[in-house]
Design an enzyme around this catalytic site. Structure first.
Site, PDB file in Angstrom:
ATOM      1  N   CYS A 134       0.795  -1.240   0.000  1.00  0.00           N
ATOM      2  CA  CYS A 134       0.000   0.000   0.000  1.00  0.00           C
ATOM      3  C   CYS A 134       0.820   1.279   0.000  1.00  0.00           C
ATOM      4  O   CYS A 134       0.630   2.133  -0.863  1.00  0.00           O
ATOM      5  CB  CYS A 134      -0.951  -0.018   1.181  1.00  0.00           C
TER       6      CYS A 134
HETATM    7  C1  UGA Z   1      -0.971   0.271   5.663  1.00  0.00           C
HETATM    8  C2  UGA Z   1      -1.763   1.213   6.584  1.00  0.00           C
HETATM    9  O1  UGA Z   1      -1.153   1.215   7.884  1.00  0.00           O
HETATM   10  C3  UGA Z   1      -3.225   0.773   6.684  1.00  0.00           C
HETATM   11  O2  UGA Z   1      -3.950   1.715   7.476  1.00  0.00           O
HETATM   12  C4  UGA Z   1      -3.817   0.727   5.278  1.00  0.00           C
HETATM   13  O3  UGA Z   1      -5.181   0.286   5.295  1.00  0.00           O
HETATM   14  C5  UGA Z   1      -3.006  -0.241   4.435  1.00  0.00           C
HETATM   15  O4  UGA Z   1      -1.635   0.213   4.382  1.00  0.00           O
HETATM   16  C6  UGA Z   1      -3.637  -0.260   3.072  1.00  0.00           C
HETATM   17  O5  UGA Z   1      -3.662   0.783   2.410  1.00  0.00           O
HETATM   18  O6  UGA Z   1      -4.208  -1.291   2.703  1.00  0.00           O
HETATM   19  P1  UGA Z   1       0.150  -2.157   5.923  1.00  0.00           P
HETATM   20  O7  UGA Z   1       0.735  -1.912   4.553  1.00  0.00           O
HETATM   21  O8  UGA Z   1      -0.494  -3.445   6.208  1.00  0.00           O
HETATM   22  O9  UGA Z   1      -0.946  -1.020   6.261  1.00  0.00           O
HETATM   23  O10 UGA Z   1       1.374  -2.001   6.930  1.00  0.00           O
HETATM   24  P2  UGA Z   1       1.853  -1.033   8.102  1.00  0.00           P
HETATM   25  O11 UGA Z   1       1.705  -1.741   9.392  1.00  0.00           O
HETATM   26  O12 UGA Z   1       1.272   0.307   7.984  1.00  0.00           O
HETATM   27  O13 UGA Z   1       3.431  -0.970   7.769  1.00  0.00           O
HETATM   28  C7  UGA Z   1       3.896  -0.474   6.510  1.00  0.00           C
HETATM   29  C8  UGA Z   1       5.413  -0.439   6.483  1.00  0.00           C
HETATM   30  O14 UGA Z   1       5.904   0.602   7.315  1.00  0.00           O
HETATM   31  C9  UGA Z   1       6.098  -1.717   6.963  1.00  0.00           C
HETATM   32  O15 UGA Z   1       7.162  -2.034   6.080  1.00  0.00           O
HETATM   33  C10 UGA Z   1       6.637  -1.343   8.335  1.00  0.00           C
HETATM   34  O16 UGA Z   1       7.793  -2.078   8.676  1.00  0.00           O
HETATM   35  C11 UGA Z   1       6.962   0.119   8.137  1.00  0.00           C
HETATM   36  N1  UGA Z   1       6.950   0.904   9.393  1.00  0.00           N
HETATM   37  C12 UGA Z   1       5.823   1.025  10.115  1.00  0.00           C
HETATM   38  C13 UGA Z   1       8.119   1.538   9.805  1.00  0.00           C
HETATM   39  O17 UGA Z   1       9.178   1.444   9.146  1.00  0.00           O
HETATM   40  N2  UGA Z   1       8.092   2.271  10.952  1.00  0.00           N
HETATM   41  C14 UGA Z   1       6.966   2.421  11.701  1.00  0.00           C
HETATM   42  O18 UGA Z   1       7.018   3.117  12.742  1.00  0.00           O
HETATM   43  C15 UGA Z   1       5.807   1.773  11.279  1.00  0.00           C
END
Ligand code: UGA
Length: 431
Positions: A269
């Site tokens: 996403c």
């Molecule tokens: C993300 C959004 O958080 C959801 O709200 C949204 O619905 C979804 O995309 C979508 O559009 O379908 P997701 O891709 O499942 O969800 O994953 P996240 O938990 O948001 O993490 C995304 C990335 O950011 C991961 O690679 C994670 O490791 C990284 N991340 C996250 C960081 O590097 N630092 C952080 O503090 C948090």
């Protein structure tokens, strides 16, 4: 209520199972026969905590799957939850969504009275107005706002916690352009969540609802990129970004979430949505400086990780361990995983890469068949001259004596997941 959900991917299946759990009768429609057969047998193809028990509980009763779009005509409303993949230039390809809209339009053509179609897929406002609505109108012979209702209801589910996120969301965004019947139907549908959890409902326009999804994801991606940018500065001055971020997060205006600095964001996403928003802005002759920077910094992080390895080891011809391949822990999804540029960079340097991931190795092997895959972190570390931690699997925090088996105990941690210990040359990416 009687609900149909077109598209049985990760979002569609989660929606279908969760609506059944809220007490609705759900028809899941997908063009893939095998997906439909498996759903009817109570199984899923998706790794999502809590989903399988619901699908197996409701399959054959309040959750039915079919390949026949005609079934939507017997339901009160239809969700379009079809994937919108990225094109090379970052813009989205809505063809699957439009094909689904056409099938739904044809199915409701002979229905007497009003039918509501709810766009769940992530698409930009112009796609809704210029493509989805005209396709539905043409195929159904109904007019938007008369016997056809079109609403936009974006999803904010995270992989790995999609069921929990559905059941206790921060908000429900409903874009209807003031169509009272659409609002009433969606309010009734979500009523159990709204009344049990006091979930705020945002009633807005369809274009605004579509943009809220992009803005939400872009803001979160940019928040991570900003803490990574600050983190790179901190690293240059020997400052621990995590201590800085913890204090920053105590400011309510900043908030403590999404301040984990490191090798950057991946997934299906954030990379896709930031690229699509940038491509859309550029077609409108606007150069979105912050969005550009968020993407650029995310591309820089894996290179900085590789640069830190270079500072300690010349990896040419040497075994290098990559710990973690999934884009985040708890999933086997490798889309946008930061492990890919890390592996590519190591290969460019002539290293012998050995990778380990508890779930995602098989998927990575399809894209990178020429590296070695270990069965455990210990096996990957054994004899390695350097290691890079790319995914924050909790088990990596427990690694300890395993580092003693490295030929040269150098670890660059991209997720602050490895514990420092005596005898280990430890480099945090931003601390
Ligand atoms: C993300 C959004 O958080 C959801 O709200 C949204 O619905 C979804 O995309 C979508 O559009 O379908 P997701 O891709 O499942 O969800 O994953 P996240 O938990 O948001 O993490 C995304 C990335 O950011 C991961 O690679 C994670 O490791 C990284 N991340 C996250 C960081 O590097 N630092 C952080 O503090 C948090």
């Amino acid at each position: 209520m009687n609900v149909s959900v077109v598209g049985s991917g990760y979002v569609g299946t989660t929606l279908a199972a969760c609506f059944a759990d809220l007490g609705h009768d759900v028809t899941a429609v997908d063009i893939d026969k095998e997906t439909v057969e498996r759903l009817n047998a109570g199984e899923t193809t998706i790794h999502e905590p809590g989903l399988d028990p619901m699908v197996s509980a409701y399959a054959g009763s309040s959750l039915q799957a079919t390949t026949d779009h005609a079934a939507v005509a017997d339901t009160d409303l239809t969700f379009l939850a079809v994937g919108t993949p990225a094109r090379r230039d970052g813009s989205i390809d809505p063809s699957g969504l439009l094909a689904a809209a056409e099938d739904v339009g044809e199915a409701i053509a002979d229905k007497d009275g009003y039918h509501l179609v709810v766009v769940k897929s992530t698409v930009l406002p112009d796609v809704i107005d210029d493509e989805v609505i005209p396709t539905l109108e043409e195929a159904s012979g109904k007019t938007d706002g008369e016997k056809l209702g079109v609403a936009v209801n974006p999803e904010f589910l995270r992989e790995g916690s999609a069921v929990d996120d559905f059941m206790s969301p921060d908000k429900i965004v409903i874009g209807t352009d003031g169509d009272g019947r659409a609002l009433d139907l969606l309010a009734e549908l979500y009523q159990p969540l709204i009344s049990d959890w006091d979930v705020p409902t945002v009633e807005t326009g369809r274009r605004e609802a579509a943009m809220i999804k992009y803005a939400n994801n872009t803001f979160l991606a940019a928040k991570i990129s900003l803490i990574n940018d600050l983190g790179n500065i901190c690293k240059e001055f020997g400052v621990d970004t995590y201590e800085v971020a913890e204090a920053m997060g105590m400011d309510d205006r900043i908030g403590e979430k999404f301040l984990n600095s490191g090798v950057g964001w991946g997934g299906s996403c954030f990379p896709k949505d930031t690229a699509a928003l940038r491509a859309a802005a550029q077609t409108a002759n606007y150069d979105p400086a912050m969005v550009n920077a968020a993407i650029e910094i995310n591309d820089v992080q894996p290179q900085r990780l590789l640069g830190l390895i270079d500072e300690h080891v010349d990896v040419e011809g040497k075994r290098v361990a990559v710990l973690g391949l999934a884009f985040k822990p708890g999933t086997d999804d490798i889309r946008g995983s930061r492990a890919k540029p890390v592996i590519e960079g190591l290969q460019d340097r002539g290293a012998d890469v050995v990778a380990y991931d508890p779930l995602a190795a098989d998927k990575m092997a399809e894209e990178f068949p020429n590296i070695e895959y270990a069965d455990s972190a210990a096996e990957a570390l054994d004899g390695a001259h350097a290691a890079a931690a790319v995914t924050d699997w909790p088990a990596f925090a427990e690694l300890n004596t395993e580092f003693d088996e490295m030929a040269n105990p150098v670890v660059v941690d991209g997720r602050r997941i490895i514990s420092r210990r005596e005898g280990l040359t430890y480099e945090g990416l931003t601390w």
